[in-house]
Design a protein around this motif. Structure first.
Motif, PDB file in Angstrom:
ATOM      1  N   ALA A 151       0.833  -1.210   0.000  1.00 37.69           N
ATOM      2  CA  ALA A 151       0.000   0.000   0.000  1.00 37.69           C
ATOM      3  C   ALA A 151       0.857   1.246   0.000  1.00 37.69           C
ATOM      4  O   ALA A 151       0.568   2.220  -0.727  1.00 37.69           O
ATOM      5  N   PHE A 152       1.919   1.239   0.811  1.00 39.75           N
ATOM      6  CA  PHE A 152       2.802   2.386   0.901  1.00 39.75           C
ATOM      7  C   PHE A 152       3.939   2.235  -0.113  1.00 39.75           C
ATOM      8  O   PHE A 152       5.117   2.156   0.238  1.00 39.75           O
ATOM      9  N   SER A 153       3.569   2.164  -1.369  1.00 40.90           N
ATOM     10  CA  SER A 153       4.537   2.021  -2.449  1.00 40.90           C
ATOM     11  C   SER A 153       3.955   2.627  -3.712  1.00 40.90           C
ATOM     12  O   SER A 153       2.776   3.004  -3.775  1.00 40.90           O
ATOM     13  N   ALA A 154       4.789   2.681  -4.745  1.00 41.21           N
ATOM     14  CA  ALA A 154       4.346   3.210  -6.034  1.00 41.21           C
ATOM     15  C   ALA A 154       3.337   2.309  -6.719  1.00 41.21           C
ATOM     16  O   ALA A 154       2.711   2.725  -7.696  1.00 41.21           O
ATOM     17  N   ARG A 155       3.168   1.113  -6.241  1.00 41.55           N
ATOM     18  CA  ARG A 155       2.141   0.245  -6.820  1.00 41.55           C
ATOM     19  C   ARG A 155       0.738   0.794  -6.543  1.00 41.55           C
ATOM     20  O   ARG A 155      -0.200   0.514  -7.284  1.00 41.55           O
ATOM     21  N   VAL A 156       0.609   1.541  -5.467  1.00 43.39           N
ATOM     22  CA  VAL A 156      -0.707   2.014  -5.040  1.00 43.39           C
ATOM     23  C   VAL A 156      -0.794   3.537  -5.051  1.00 43.39           C
ATOM     24  O   VAL A 156      -1.835   4.103  -5.411  1.00 43.39           O
ATOM     25  N   ILE A 157       0.283   4.217  -4.683  1.00 44.87           N
ATOM     26  CA  ILE A 157       0.238   5.663  -4.467  1.00 44.87           C
ATOM     27  C   ILE A 157       0.968   6.412  -5.571  1.00 44.87           C
ATOM     28  O   ILE A 157       2.142   6.135  -5.863  1.00 44.87           O
ATOM     29  N   GLU A 158       0.282   7.368  -6.177  1.00 46.56           N
ATOM     30  CA  GLU A 158       0.873   8.325  -7.105  1.00 46.56           C
ATOM     31  C   GLU A 158       0.559   9.721  -6.584  1.00 46.56           C
ATOM     32  O   GLU A 158      -0.611  10.121  -6.534  1.00 46.56           O
ATOM     33  N   PRO A 159       1.586  10.455  -6.167  1.00 39.40           N
ATOM     34  CA  PRO A 159       1.336  11.776  -5.603  1.00 39.40           C
ATOM     35  C   PRO A 159       0.532  12.665  -6.555  1.00 39.40           C
ATOM     36  O   PRO A 159       0.621  12.546  -7.776  1.00 39.40           O
ATOM     37  N   ASN A 160      -0.264  13.530  -5.942  1.00 40.11           N
ATOM     38  CA  ASN A 160      -1.146  14.480  -6.615  1.00 40.11           C
ATOM     39  C   ASN A 160      -2.379  13.828  -7.217  1.00 40.11           C
ATOM     40  O   ASN A 160      -3.241  14.532  -7.761  1.00 40.11           O
ATOM     41  N   ILE A 161      -2.483  12.514  -7.135  1.00 40.27           N
ATOM     42  CA  ILE A 161      -3.636  11.809  -7.701  1.00 40.27           C
ATOM     43  C   ILE A 161      -4.310  10.937  -6.642  1.00 40.27           C
ATOM     44  O   ILE A 161      -5.503  11.032  -6.394  1.00 40.27           O
ATOM     45  N   THR A 162      -3.524  10.064  -5.998  1.00 39.56           N
ATOM     46  CA  THR A 162      -4.074   9.111  -5.029  1.00 39.56           C
ATOM     47  C   THR A 162      -4.488   9.828  -3.754  1.00 39.56           C
ATOM     48  O   THR A 162      -3.757  10.692  -3.242  1.00 39.56           O
ATOM     49  N   THR A 163      -5.657   9.466  -3.228  1.00 37.96           N
ATOM     50  CA  THR A 163      -6.122  10.031  -1.962  1.00 37.96           C
ATOM     51  C   THR A 163      -5.952   9.011  -0.837  1.00 37.96           C
ATOM     52  O   THR A 163      -5.805   7.806  -1.085  1.00 37.96           O
ATOM     53  N   THR A 164      -6.002   9.519   0.382  1.00 39.32           N
ATOM     54  CA  THR A 164      -5.950   8.609   1.533  1.00 39.32           C
ATOM     55  C   THR A 164      -7.141   7.655   1.511  1.00 39.32           C
ATOM     56  O   THR A 164      -7.015   6.489   1.902  1.00 39.32           O
ATOM     57  N   VAL A 165      -8.296   8.125   1.063  1.00 37.13           N
ATOM     58  CA  VAL A 165      -9.478   7.258   0.980  1.00 37.13           C
ATOM     59  C   VAL A 165      -9.269   6.165  -0.062  1.00 37.13           C
ATOM     60  O   VAL A 165      -9.680   5.012   0.138  1.00 37.13           O
ATOM     61  N   ASP A 166      -8.608   6.496  -1.178  1.00 37.63           N
ATOM     62  CA  ASP A 166      -8.272   5.473  -2.173  1.00 37.63           C
ATOM     63  C   ASP A 166      -7.461   4.348  -1.535  1.00 37.63           C
ATOM     64  O   ASP A 166      -7.698   3.165  -1.801  1.00 37.63           O
ATOM     65  N   VAL A 167      -6.496   4.720  -0.710  1.00 35.05           N
ATOM     66  CA  VAL A 167      -5.633   3.714  -0.075  1.00 35.05           C
ATOM     67  C   VAL A 167      -6.427   2.875   0.919  1.00 35.05           C
ATOM     68  O   VAL A 167      -6.223   1.656   1.031  1.00 35.05           O
ATOM     69  N   GLU A 168      -7.340   3.507   1.646  1.00 37.81           N
ATOM     70  CA  GLU A 168      -8.182   2.746   2.574  1.00 37.81           C
ATOM     71  C   GLU A 168      -8.955   1.658   1.842  1.00 37.81           C
ATOM     72  O   GLU A 168      -9.000   0.502   2.300  1.00 37.81           O
ATOM     73  N   TRP A 169      -9.543   2.013   0.718  1.00 37.44           N
ATOM     74  CA  TRP A 169     -10.340   1.013  -0.007  1.00 37.44           C
ATOM     75  C   TRP A 169      -9.460   0.008  -0.735  1.00 37.44           C
ATOM     76  O   TRP A 169      -9.870  -1.131  -0.958  1.00 37.44           O
ATOM     77  N   TRP A 170      -8.223   0.395  -1.061  1.00 36.19           N
ATOM     78  CA  TRP A 170      -7.275  -0.610  -1.565  1.00 36.19           C
ATOM     79  C   TRP A 170      -7.039  -1.655  -0.485  1.00 36.19           C
ATOM     80  O   TRP A 170      -7.033  -2.863  -0.783  1.00 36.19           O
ATOM     81  N   PHE A 171      -6.837  -1.220   0.750  1.00 38.58           N
ATOM     82  CA  PHE A 171      -6.665  -2.178   1.848  1.00 38.58           C
ATOM     83  C   PHE A 171      -7.870  -3.104   1.960  1.00 38.58           C
ATOM     84  O   PHE A 171      -7.709  -4.324   2.115  1.00 38.58           O
ATOM     85  N   ARG A 172      -9.074  -2.548   1.893  1.00 41.22           N
ATOM     86  CA  ARG A 172     -10.270  -3.383   2.030  1.00 41.22           C
ATOM     87  C   ARG A 172     -10.328  -4.456   0.947  1.00 41.22           C
ATOM     88  O   ARG A 172     -10.642  -5.626   1.217  1.00 41.22           O
ATOM     89  N   GLU A 173     -10.025  -4.085  -0.278  1.00 42.28           N
ATOM     90  CA  GLU A 173     -10.037  -5.060  -1.370  1.00 42.28           C
ATOM     91  C   GLU A 173      -8.932  -6.103  -1.183  1.00 42.28           C
ATOM     92  O   GLU A 173      -9.137  -7.296  -1.415  1.00 42.28           O
ATOM     93  N   LYS A 174      -7.758  -5.652  -0.762  1.00 48.33           N
ATOM     94  CA  LYS A 174      -6.629  -6.572  -0.583  1.00 48.33           C
ATOM     95  C   LYS A 174      -6.917  -7.552   0.554  1.00 48.33           C
ATOM     96  O   LYS A 174      -6.588  -8.753   0.451  1.00 48.33           O
ATOM     97  N   ILE A 175      -7.506  -7.059   1.633  1.00 48.84           N
ATOM     98  CA  ILE A 175      -7.881  -7.938   2.735  1.00 48.84           C
ATOM     99  C   ILE A 175      -8.797  -9.046   2.231  1.00 48.84           C
ATOM    100  O   ILE A 175      -8.655 -10.217   2.584  1.00 48.84           O
ATOM    101  N   GLN A 176      -9.741  -8.662   1.370  1.00 43.56           N
ATOM    102  CA  GLN A 176     -10.687  -9.638   0.822  1.00 43.56           C
ATOM    103  C   GLN A 176      -9.986 -10.687  -0.015  1.00 43.56           C
ATOM    104  O   GLN A 176     -10.285 -11.880   0.072  1.00 43.56           O
ATOM    105  N   THR A 177      -9.024 -10.265  -0.844  1.00 46.21           N
ATOM    106  CA  THR A 177      -8.333 -11.237  -1.709  1.00 46.21           C
ATOM    107  C   THR A 177      -7.480 -12.206  -0.914  1.00 46.21           C
ATOM    108  O   THR A 177      -7.170 -13.300  -1.399  1.00 46.21           O
ATOM    109  N   GLN A 178      -7.090 -11.828   0.294  1.00 45.47           N
ATOM    110  CA  GLN A 178      -6.296 -12.722   1.139  1.00 45.47           C
ATOM    111  C   GLN A 178      -7.168 -13.643   1.986  1.00 45.47           C
ATOM    112  O   GLN A 178      -6.660 -14.392   2.820  1.00 45.47           O
ATOM    113  N   ASN A 179      -8.483 -13.591   1.771  1.00 47.76           N
ATOM    114  CA  ASN A 179      -9.452 -14.403   2.533  1.00 47.76           C
ATOM    115  C   ASN A 179      -9.477 -14.037   4.017  1.00 47.76           C
ATOM    116  O   ASN A 179      -9.839 -14.862   4.857  1.00 47.76           O
TER     117      ASN A 179
END
Length: 447
Positions: free
Chosen positions: A206-234
């Motif tokens: 999450a805290f990498s360029a795979r997820v975050i692009e400055p000036n575009i990505t929001t903190t809320v975007d990262v939160e929902w990335w976590f939610r989706e990733k948690i789901q994929t890990q069962n």
């Protein structure tokens, strides 16, 4: 009405004491959970081993019997630590009677369990109690500790009408529930360590360029990335991830901030996952490099803030001795912090079956120096704790005092070793270098 007399099986486990440290050169790895059927087998083994300890726990508190009664959709919180893996609710009325394996109940299952919607349970329960003749019966009626207060008022009224009054002069002993739920069994640790490493791997990604692009990505975007990733890990989510841009004002509590992430931002995440009936609770921090300006490392002031929070962790762990109250640990830690000129706040809690599990707490965010009731409970061995805190640190590069917020889980090893981190602790900021490509054309994850 049916009396369930299935005998309990006790399994022995060998403790797993491997200890993970901070390895920036070796990023955390994702781990797959076992198949559901295997998870259920493990869950039942752990549950049986834990239940087998209850007779000794009753004797410790001079209790002859422990009676639980609950209805479907209104279960005692203790239920979730007593049930089988394939049970998802206490059907009809469920009544459990734990005993000390003495007198007329020696050799009977422990607990005795009734599942009933006819009222016939009461005749059989009365007959059992007459044979057993317990002098001290515990009911979960505590007013202050949730895990010891799970007997609903309606169930208490039913017991009052159905049982002789001498048995309703029951003992309120919330430490039965606290100690039972809080204590871990050795077989859980290796799986919990893999869960914790997977959480670290999520944070690194999450805290990498795979997820975050400055000036575009929001903190809320990262939160929902976590939610989706948690789901994929069962895994399931025990609390929604909270991602924040740290400023002198930001201490959002139960919500993250809503910011567009920029170069030079100091980021924070607080989230937990649930799997195999165990919970994690982790807080890490990251720095977004000013890559466009050629920056390759975080400012020294940020690094010193992390070090100060690490020192607070050391102080708390040095004070966490079994038998001391949470308030005693908290106040001794605060005195040591003052002696070392460290300002911050401590709010550590037990973790396990519940993310905020039963047991002694060391501070709340709104009670920084003394916590009534829960702070007066003793620190228990054979448990896990989230070491949750923040250090204030003046960052010269920003001329601002910021909170450096960390949280990691420790487990009890033994009287000689004490506590150790389950998968190490964060000792350096995750660095987000969003313009560094990897050899395969993707972005390289720096952590």
């Amino acid at each position: 009405m049916r009396l369930l007399l299935t005998a309990l099986t006790v399994f022995a486990f060998v403790p797993c004491l491997a200890y993970g440290q901070w390895h920036p050169e070796k990023p955390a790895q994702y781990h797959e959970l076992p198949p559901l059927r295997e998870q259920a087998r493990l869950f039942n083994e752990w549950k049986d081993e834990r239940i087998a300890r209850i007779p000794a726990l009753l004797k410790k508190y001079d209790i002859d019997a422990w009676l639980l009664s609950m209805r479907e959709h209104n279960e005692d919180p203790l239920w979730w630590s007593l049930k089988n893996a394939t049970q998802f609710a206490p059907h009809r009325r469920t009544v459990l009677l734990f005993h000390t394996n003495t007198s007329s109940l020696a050799g009977h299952p422990n607990p005795l369990v009734w599942v009933d919607n006819t009222g016939a349970v009461w005749d059989e329960l009365r007959w059992i109690l007459v044979q057993y003749a317990p002098q001290r019966i515990a009911l979960n009626t505590d007013r202050h500790i949730a895990f010891g207060g799970g007997l609903a008022v309606g169930e208490w009224m039913e017991l009052y009408e159905q049982l002789p009054q001498e048995w309703m002069k029951a003992v309120n002993q919330p430490m039965l529930a606290v100690e039972y739920i809080a204590a871990r069994v050795p077989g859980q640790l290796s799986y919990y360590r893999k869960m914790q490493e997977t959480v670290w791997a999520m944070i690194q990604e999450a805290f990498s360029a795979r997820v975050i692009e400055p000036n575009i990505t929001t903190t809320v975007d990262v939160e929902w990335w976590f939610r989706e990733k948690i789901q994929t890990q069962n895994f399931s989510t025990w609390v929604h991830p909270r991602v924040s841009v740290i400023t002198p004002q930001s201490f959002p509590g139960w919500a993250g901030t809503e910011d567009i992430i920029q170069e030079g931002d100091l980021l924070h995440v607080d989230f937990g996952v649930t799997a195999m009936s165990m919970n994690t609770d982790t807080q890490h921090m990251a720095y977004v490099l000013r890559t466009s300006e050629g920056e390759s490392d975080a400012p020294e002031g940020h690094k010193e803030g992390i070090k100060k929070a690490n020192r607070m962790q050391d102080i708390v762990l040095s004070q966490m001795q079994a038998g001391k109250t949470g308030n005693a640990v908290l106040q001794a830690s605060l005195r040591q912090m003052k002696a070392e000129n460290i300002s911050g706040q401590i709010y550590c809690h037990p973790i396990g079956d519940y993310a905020h599990a039963p047991g002694a707490v060391m501070g709340f965010t709104n009670l920084p120096e003394y916590v009534p009731v829960l702070g007066e409970l003793p620190i228990l061995p054979n448990t896990w704790y989230s070491i949750e805190l923040y250090a204030y640190h003046l960052v010269p590069e920003r001329n601002e005092t910021l909170r450096f917020r960390l949280e990691e889980t420790v487990h009890w090893v033994d009287d000689q070793v004490g506590w150790k981190f389950v998968h190490g602790r964060q000792e350096a900021l995750h660095l987000i270098d969003w313009q560094v490509p990897s050899s395969d054309g993707d972005f390289f994850v720096q952590s």
